[in-house]
Motif scaffolding. Structure first.
Motif, PDB file in Angstrom:
ATOM      1  N   ASP A 179       0.819  -1.216   0.000  1.00  0.00           N
ATOM      2  CA  ASP A 179       0.000   0.000   0.000  1.00  0.00           C
ATOM      3  C   ASP A 179       0.851   1.263   0.000  1.00  0.00           C
ATOM      4  O   ASP A 179       0.587   2.221   0.726  1.00  0.00           O
ATOM      5  N   GLY A 180       1.911   1.267  -0.801  1.00  0.00           N
ATOM      6  CA  GLY A 180       2.753   2.444  -0.936  1.00  0.00           C
ATOM      7  C   GLY A 180       3.826   2.592   0.120  1.00  0.00           C
ATOM      8  O   GLY A 180       4.624   3.520   0.059  1.00  0.00           O
ATOM      9  N   GLU A 181       3.868   1.689   1.119  1.00  0.00           N
ATOM     10  CA  GLU A 181       4.945   1.712   2.101  1.00  0.00           C
ATOM     11  C   GLU A 181       5.992   0.701   1.661  1.00  0.00           C
ATOM     12  O   GLU A 181       5.686  -0.462   1.450  1.00  0.00           O
ATOM     13  N   HIS A 182       7.219   1.170   1.525  1.00  0.00           N
ATOM     14  CA  HIS A 182       8.299   0.329   1.012  1.00  0.00           C
ATOM     15  C   HIS A 182       9.186  -0.127   2.161  1.00  0.00           C
ATOM     16  O   HIS A 182       9.553   0.662   3.024  1.00  0.00           O
ATOM     17  N   SER A 183       9.522  -1.409   2.134  1.00  0.00           N
ATOM     18  CA  SER A 183      10.390  -1.944   3.186  1.00  0.00           C
ATOM     19  C   SER A 183      11.324  -3.002   2.622  1.00  0.00           C
ATOM     20  O   SER A 183      11.113  -3.534   1.535  1.00  0.00           O
ATOM     21  N   LEU A 184      12.350  -3.271   3.405  1.00  0.00           N
ATOM     22  CA  LEU A 184      13.313  -4.319   3.103  1.00  0.00           C
ATOM     23  C   LEU A 184      13.369  -5.204   4.338  1.00  0.00           C
ATOM     24  O   LEU A 184      13.459  -4.699   5.458  1.00  0.00           O
ATOM     25  N   THR A 185      13.272  -6.505   4.132  1.00  0.00           N
ATOM     26  CA  THR A 185      13.398  -7.435   5.248  1.00  0.00           C
ATOM     27  C   THR A 185      14.508  -8.438   4.970  1.00  0.00           C
ATOM     28  O   THR A 185      14.783  -8.792   3.829  1.00  0.00           O
ATOM     29  N   LEU A 186      15.130  -8.857   6.065  1.00  0.00           N
ATOM     30  CA  LEU A 186      16.194  -9.855   6.024  1.00  0.00           C
ATOM     31  C   LEU A 186      15.924 -10.811   7.166  1.00  0.00           C
ATOM     32  O   LEU A 186      15.873 -10.401   8.330  1.00  0.00           O
ATOM     33  N   ASN A 187      15.682 -12.074   6.835  1.00  0.00           N
ATOM     34  CA  ASN A 187      15.481 -13.069   7.877  1.00  0.00           C
ATOM     35  C   ASN A 187      16.817 -13.375   8.525  1.00  0.00           C
ATOM     36  O   ASN A 187      17.767 -13.789   7.856  1.00  0.00           O
ATOM     37  N   ALA A 188      16.886 -13.142   9.823  1.00  0.00           N
ATOM     38  CA  ALA A 188      18.125 -13.376  10.557  1.00  0.00           C
ATOM     39  C   ALA A 188      18.255 -14.861  10.867  1.00  0.00           C
ATOM     40  O   ALA A 188      17.274 -15.555  11.075  1.00  0.00           O
ATOM     41  N   GLY A 189      19.491 -15.321  10.893  1.00  0.00           N
ATOM     42  CA  GLY A 189      19.746 -16.738  11.149  1.00  0.00           C
ATOM     43  C   GLY A 189      19.909 -17.491   9.848  1.00  0.00           C
ATOM     44  O   GLY A 189      19.258 -17.197   8.858  1.00  0.00           O
ATOM     45  N   GLY A 190      20.819 -18.426   9.844  1.00  0.00           N
ATOM     46  CA  GLY A 190      21.044 -19.233   8.656  1.00  0.00           C
ATOM     47  C   GLY A 190      21.825 -18.530   7.564  1.00  0.00           C
ATOM     48  O   GLY A 190      21.852 -18.994   6.429  1.00  0.00           O
ATOM     49  N   LEU A 191      22.449 -17.402   7.901  1.00  0.00           N
ATOM     50  CA  LEU A 191      23.223 -16.659   6.915  1.00  0.00           C
ATOM     51  C   LEU A 191      24.682 -17.125   6.940  1.00  0.00           C
ATOM     52  O   LEU A 191      25.197 -17.534   7.987  1.00  0.00           O
ATOM     53  N   ALA A 192      25.345 -17.002   5.814  1.00  0.00           N
ATOM     54  CA  ALA A 192      26.751 -17.410   5.735  1.00  0.00           C
ATOM     55  C   ALA A 192      27.614 -16.636   6.739  1.00  0.00           C
ATOM     56  O   ALA A 192      28.588 -17.164   7.269  1.00  0.00           O
ATOM     57  N   ALA A 193      27.247 -15.402   7.026  1.00  0.00           N
ATOM     58  CA  ALA A 193      28.042 -14.565   7.926  1.00  0.00           C
ATOM     59  C   ALA A 193      27.766 -14.832   9.406  1.00  0.00           C
ATOM     60  O   ALA A 193      28.478 -14.305  10.263  1.00  0.00           O
ATOM     61  N   ASP A 194      26.761 -15.635   9.739  1.00  0.00           N
ATOM     62  CA  ASP A 194      26.372 -15.845  11.143  1.00  0.00           C
ATOM     63  C   ASP A 194      27.512 -16.366  12.012  1.00  0.00           C
ATOM     64  O   ASP A 194      27.647 -15.960  13.170  1.00  0.00           O
ATOM     65  N   VAL A 195      28.331 -17.260  11.479  1.00  0.00           N
ATOM     66  CA  VAL A 195      29.434 -17.829  12.261  1.00  0.00           C
ATOM     67  C   VAL A 195      30.395 -16.724  12.683  1.00  0.00           C
ATOM     68  O   VAL A 195      30.839 -16.670  13.831  1.00  0.00           O
ATOM     69  N   ALA A 196      30.705 -15.815  11.765  1.00  0.00           N
ATOM     70  CA  ALA A 196      31.614 -14.708  12.081  1.00  0.00           C
ATOM     71  C   ALA A 196      30.992 -13.758  13.093  1.00  0.00           C
ATOM     72  O   ALA A 196      31.681 -13.247  13.980  1.00  0.00           O
ATOM     73  N   VAL A 197      29.692 -13.529  12.985  1.00  0.00           N
ATOM     74  CA  VAL A 197      28.990 -12.656  13.940  1.00  0.00           C
ATOM     75  C   VAL A 197      29.067 -13.264  15.335  1.00  0.00           C
ATOM     76  O   VAL A 197      29.434 -12.591  16.305  1.00  0.00           O
ATOM     77  N   ALA A 198      28.735 -14.543  15.443  1.00  0.00           N
ATOM     78  CA  ALA A 198      28.764 -15.232  16.739  1.00  0.00           C
ATOM     79  C   ALA A 198      30.191 -15.298  17.295  1.00  0.00           C
ATOM     80  O   ALA A 198      30.402 -15.104  18.499  1.00  0.00           O
ATOM     81  N   ALA A 199      31.165 -15.538  16.428  1.00  0.00           N
ATOM     82  CA  ALA A 199      32.559 -15.620  16.873  1.00  0.00           C
ATOM     83  C   ALA A 199      33.043 -14.284  17.437  1.00  0.00           C
ATOM     84  O   ALA A 199      33.926 -14.248  18.296  1.00  0.00           O
ATOM     85  N   ALA A 200      32.435 -13.189  16.980  1.00  0.00           N
ATOM     86  CA  ALA A 200      32.802 -11.857  17.483  1.00  0.00           C
ATOM     87  C   ALA A 200      32.042 -11.519  18.768  1.00  0.00           C
ATOM     88  O   ALA A 200      32.184 -10.422  19.299  1.00  0.00           O
ATOM     89  N   GLY A 201      31.227 -12.475  19.243  1.00  0.00           N
ATOM     90  CA  GLY A 201      30.514 -12.271  20.497  1.00  0.00           C
ATOM     91  C   GLY A 201      29.164 -11.604  20.360  1.00  0.00           C
ATOM     92  O   GLY A 201      28.608 -11.087  21.329  1.00  0.00           O
ATOM     93  N   HIS A 202      28.605 -11.633  19.162  1.00  0.00           N
ATOM     94  CA  HIS A 202      27.309 -11.011  18.922  1.00  0.00           C
ATOM     95  C   HIS A 202      26.271 -12.059  18.544  1.00  0.00           C
ATOM     96  O   HIS A 202      26.603 -13.142  18.073  1.00  0.00           O
TER      97      HIS A 202
END
Length: 105
Positions: A9-32
């Motif tokens: 309805d004219g509202e524009h958004s971007l979504t990203l499902n968190a989890g299962g991403l290739a970068a998740d291991v690096a995020v977790a390894a950095a303590g996040h």
């Protein structure tokens, strides 16, 4: 694709499902926790010129940005290069932490 652009309805958004991403291991390894709030912080730090034009409505399992289609398209391109690269995520996290930025994850 993990990143989706929406027009509701004219509202524009971007979504990203968190989890299962290739970068998740690096995020977790950095303590996040690789959740929607982490990705919101990463966007605000890494691309402040885009982030200042957007509103955020992230949750634990999903990153969500609301704004105009042009800014969201730029953000999508930037995020696609990062969510698939542990090295890119590690670099952004290191720069953020050395500057004193705190992620709210």
């Amino acid at each position: 694709m993990t990143i989706n652009l929406h027009d509701f309805d004219g509202e524009h958004s971007l979504t990203l499902n968190a989890g299962g991403l290739a970068a998740d291991v690096a995020v977790a390894a950095a303590g996040h926790e690789p959740n929607g709030y982490f990705w919101e912080g990463l966007v605000q730090f890494a691309w402040p010129d885009i982030a200042e034009e957007l509103d955020f409505d992230s949750e634990g399992g999903m990153f969500c940005a609301v704004g105009n289609p042009s800014d969201l398209t730029r953000l999508k391109a930037a995020l696609e290069a990062v969510i698939t690269s542990s090295e890119a995520v590690r670099d952004i996290i290191a720069r953020a932490e050395s500057s004193g930025f705190e992620f709210d994850d």
